[in-house]
Design a protein around this motif. Sequence first.
Motif, PDB file in Angstrom:
ATOM      1  N   SER A 107       0.923  -1.149  -0.079  1.00  0.00           N
ATOM      2  CA  SER A 107       0.063  -0.005  -0.180  1.00  0.00           C
ATOM      3  C   SER A 107       0.894   1.151   0.047  1.00  0.00           C
ATOM      4  CB  SER A 107      -0.756  -0.010   1.384  1.00  0.00           C
ATOM      5  OG  SER A 107      -1.642  -1.125   1.248  1.00  0.00           O
ATOM      6  N   TYR A 148       0.898   5.491   0.816  1.00  0.00           N
ATOM      7  CA  TYR A 148       0.383   6.655   1.562  1.00  0.00           C
ATOM      8  C   TYR A 148       1.319   7.855   1.333  1.00  0.00           C
ATOM      9  CZ  TYR A 148      -2.416   3.417   4.232  1.00  0.00           C
ATOM     10  OH  TYR A 148      -3.422   2.185   4.609  1.00  0.00           O
ATOM     11  N   PHE A 193      -4.217   7.361   2.454  1.00  0.00           N
ATOM     12  CA  PHE A 193      -4.202   6.247   1.416  1.00  0.00           C
ATOM     13  C   PHE A 193      -4.365   6.663   0.028  1.00  0.00           C
ATOM     14  CE2 PHE A 193      -4.685   1.604   0.371  1.00  0.00           C
ATOM     15  CZ  PHE A 193      -5.797   1.652  -0.619  1.00  0.00           C
ATOM     16  N   GLN A 211      -3.612   0.289  -3.228  1.00  0.00           N
ATOM     17  CA  GLN A 211      -3.021  -0.839  -2.579  1.00  0.00           C
ATOM     18  C   GLN A 211      -3.063  -1.782  -3.858  1.00  0.00           C
ATOM     19  OE1 GLN A 211      -5.660  -3.687  -0.814  1.00  0.00           O
ATOM     20  NE2 GLN A 211      -4.359  -3.878   1.031  1.00  0.00           N
ATOM     21  N   GLN A 246      -7.566  -1.538  -4.174  1.00  0.00           N
ATOM     22  CA  GLN A 246      -8.001  -0.229  -3.718  1.00  0.00           C
ATOM     23  C   GLN A 246      -7.531   1.156  -3.819  1.00  0.00           C
ATOM     24  OE1 GLN A 246     -10.190  -0.714   0.113  1.00  0.00           O
ATOM     25  NE2 GLN A 246      -8.552  -2.309   0.482  1.00  0.00           N
ATOM     26  N   GLY A 298      -7.511   5.389  -2.772  1.00  0.00           N
ATOM     27  CA  GLY A 298      -8.198   6.505  -2.210  1.00  0.00           C
ATOM     28  C   GLY A 298      -8.428   7.524  -3.117  1.00  0.00           C
TER      29      GLY A 298
END
Lengths: 117, 113
Positions: free
Chosen positions: A33, A35, A45, A48, A56, A58
Motif C-alpha cells: 500500500s 500513503y 491512503f 493498494q 483499492q 483512495g
Amino acid sequence: DAGVTQSPTHLIKTRGQQVTLRCSPKSGHDTVSWYQQALGQGPQFIFQYYEEEERQRGNFPDRFSGHQFPNYSSELNVNALLLGDSALYLCASSLILLSYSGANVLTFGAGSRLTVL
Amino acid sequence: DQQVKQNSPSLSVQEGRISILNCDYTNSMFDYFLWYKKYPAEGPTFLISISSIKDKNEDGRFTVFLNKSAKHLSLHIVPSQPGDSAVYFCADAGGTSYGKLTFGQGTILTVHP
C-alpha cells in the motif's frame, strides 16, 4: 529481516515533471500500500496492490499510478507534478490474509521525501 | 467516508506519569482501530489495536480504551518514558476496506525526564 525498504530517500523535482518511487516489501508479505503524508498531517491512503493489480484506491487523481511486480515489489508514479505533491510518501506491506481479519497491521518503510519546486 | 480526528496536536508529560492520547471517529461500522507510533526519519510502527466489539485492550504499559457511544478511543501509557516521545497516530482499519487505513492527524508526545 530488512523490513520495508524505499528508494530514493529524498528527491527534488520541478513542477510538471514525473517521479517514480520504489518499494520492496517485508519478506513474506504479498500486499503493498502507498500513503502520502503531508507536513503536519496523518498518512493518506493512495492505493493498494495485490497480485500485481490495484485493489483499492483512495481519493487521488489519475496522475498517481502504480505497479506491482511478480516479486511483490512496487512502484509509485506521479505525473505532472504540482507543488501540492510535496510530501513524505510511505510504502507499507502486509499479508492479504491478515487484511481480512481486521487486524490490518501494516509494516511501513521510512518513506521517500519528495519536494516539488 | 470514515473520519478520524486527533484534536490535540501535542502533549507534554513528565516521566513516570500517565500519557493519555485521544481520538474521535465518525462512522459506527464494525471497525478495528490501531495506534501507530512514528519517530523522526522512520516509518510508523504498530503499537496496539482494538476491535470494536471490545472496550479495552492492554499490552504492557499501553492500554487502549474504546467508548462506542461517544465514538471515542484513547491510548494510555503508564508509566511514560522519555523513549515514548514520538508522534502517535490513531487509525481505523475500516468495516469493509480492511486493506485501507484511515489515519488521524497525529499527536506529538513529549515525555520530559
